[in-house]
Design an enzyme around this catalytic site. Structure first.
Site, PDB file in Angstrom:
ATOM      1  NE  ARG A   1     110.616  19.350  37.277  1.00  0.00           N
ATOM      2  CZ  ARG A   1     109.883  18.905  38.028  1.00  0.00           C
ATOM      3  NH1 ARG A   1     110.311  19.166  39.500  1.00  0.00           N
ATOM      4  NH2 ARG A   1     108.535  18.383  37.882  1.00  0.00           N
TER       5      ARG A   1
ATOM      6  N   GLY B   1     109.480  23.220  38.075  1.00  0.00           N
ATOM      7  CA  GLY B   1     108.855  22.352  39.045  1.00  0.00           C
ATOM      8  C   GLY B   1     107.434  22.756  39.141  1.00  0.00           C
TER       9      GLY B   1
ATOM     10  N   GLY C   1     108.060  22.144  28.824  1.00  0.00           N
ATOM     11  CA  GLY C   1     109.430  22.258  28.325  1.00  0.00           C
ATOM     12  C   GLY C   1     110.353  22.665  29.336  1.00  0.00           C
ATOM     13  CD  GLU C   2     110.492  22.163  34.355  1.00  0.00           C
ATOM     14  OE1 GLU C   2     111.420  21.416  34.343  1.00  0.00           O
ATOM     15  OE2 GLU C   2     109.646  21.909  35.342  1.00  0.00           O
ATOM     16  N   GLY C   3     111.817  25.744  29.565  1.00  0.00           N
ATOM     17  CA  GLY C   3     112.749  26.515  28.820  1.00  0.00           C
ATOM     18  C   GLY C   3     112.942  26.237  27.381  1.00  0.00           C
TER      19      GLY C   3
END
Length: 321
Positions: free
Chosen positions: A92, A163, A291-293
């Protein structure tokens, strides 16, 4: 922030030094909208967002120039079935660093800086089911590191973690603080959360103790970033359970400490419930869960537009006065 012999005292002192929220600039911005011919609800939530920005920034109009996203990556000592957490986190981080992640493209589209912080991925925090995630000094030092997210004095900061482990640790923190349901992330996560709460039972009255025992480096760093932004009047967009858990720690200590925060968008029922408890509104609602952001990047674009709208209204108001 200096780290004293009793590290958590520094955090508590900074919270006590925060000025109470001042709505004067929100009122001034509303008056500017009215003089410009937008006194009603025709602009919908865009006007509400502009008023929130004015109150948070303490200026009229609340222009947003430099804006960015800070993502925090760490590993935790508990076992969660699935991919190797270290390998998954490294992938990631590398994806974001290489500009290959979805959030990277959205940051380009919305002119946002993007930083992902490797919080000692090779050194997991303690297994919260049987031990503390961090000792007090390590937790305080990580909070201080998170505060560096505001070092460039931007006009808008978006924060989150990456994560699956961060979500489980965050749920443990939220359960300890507010009693959220441990089952929100599935049976494996629920077992970890329940074991952690039992292991630390009797030691979770202090929000900072909850953070260090259950949270890990990512949530501690997020706590620092949110606190520093509040002290510097920088609006913050939260994304994900980890950011909400960090905000909940501060809110439990002082409700006024997160008035500068909004949620990017609730990607799950657990996030929606936590945001409701904290009284946080969402900027957007696009159903972005992984989406992690990504939700933050989209929300930042909306907020930048609201700031430009406020600037235009303020200029019209000046001309007609």
């Amino acid at each position: 922030m200096s780290v004293s012999g009793m590290p958590f005292d520094d955090v508590r002192d900074l919270l006590r030094e925060l000025k109470a929220p001042d709505r004067t600039d929100s009122v001034r911005m509303a008056e500017a909208f009215a003089r410009a011919g937008y006194g009603g609800n025709g602009l919908g939530r865009m006007k509400d967002l502009a008023l929130w920005l004015a109150a948070t920034r303490g200026r009229v109009p609340p222009m947003v120039g430099k804006a960015g996203i800070a993502l925090y990556a760490s590993t935790h000592g508990f076992y969660l079935p699935g991919a190797d957490p270290l390998a998954a986190q490294r992938a990631r981080v590398d994806s974001v660093a290489a500009g290959a992640a979805a959030v990277s493209h959205l940051c380009v589209a919305n002119d946002l800086a993007l930083n992902v912080f490797d919080l000692a991925l090779d050194l997991p925090s303690g297994d919260i089911t049987v031990e503390d995630a961090l000792d007090e000094r390590a937790c305080a030092a990580t909070i201080a590191f998170g505060m560096e997210a505001t070092a460039e004095r931007g006009d808008l900061l978006c924060v989150g973690a990456v994560g699956e482990q961060s979500k489980v640790a965050a749920l443990a923190v939220l359960c300890a603080l507010h009693g959220e349901k441990a089952e929100a992330l599935g049976s494996d996560a629920a077992k970890i959360v329940q074991a952690a709460l039992q292991s630390h039972d009797g030691h979770l009255d202090d929000p900072l103790e909850v953070l260090r025992r259950l949270g890990g480096r990512d949530i501690a760093a997020l706590t620092g970033a949110i606190l520093a932004a509040r002290a510097q009047q920088i609006p913050v967009v939260l994304e994900g359970l980890a950011a909400l858990a960090a905000a909940a720690v501060l809110h439990k200590m002082s409700a006024g400490s997160i008035t500068h925060c909004m949620l990017a968008g609730a990607g799950s029922s657990a996030e929606a419930q936590a945001a409701s408890r904290l009284g946080l509104a969402s900027v957007i609602d696009l159903g972005i869960a992984e989406g992690e952001g990504c939700a933050s990047a989209m929300a930042a674009g909306v907020l930048k537009s609201a700031a430009i709208l406020a600037g235009g209204a303020a200029e019209i108001a000046r001309r007609v006065s």
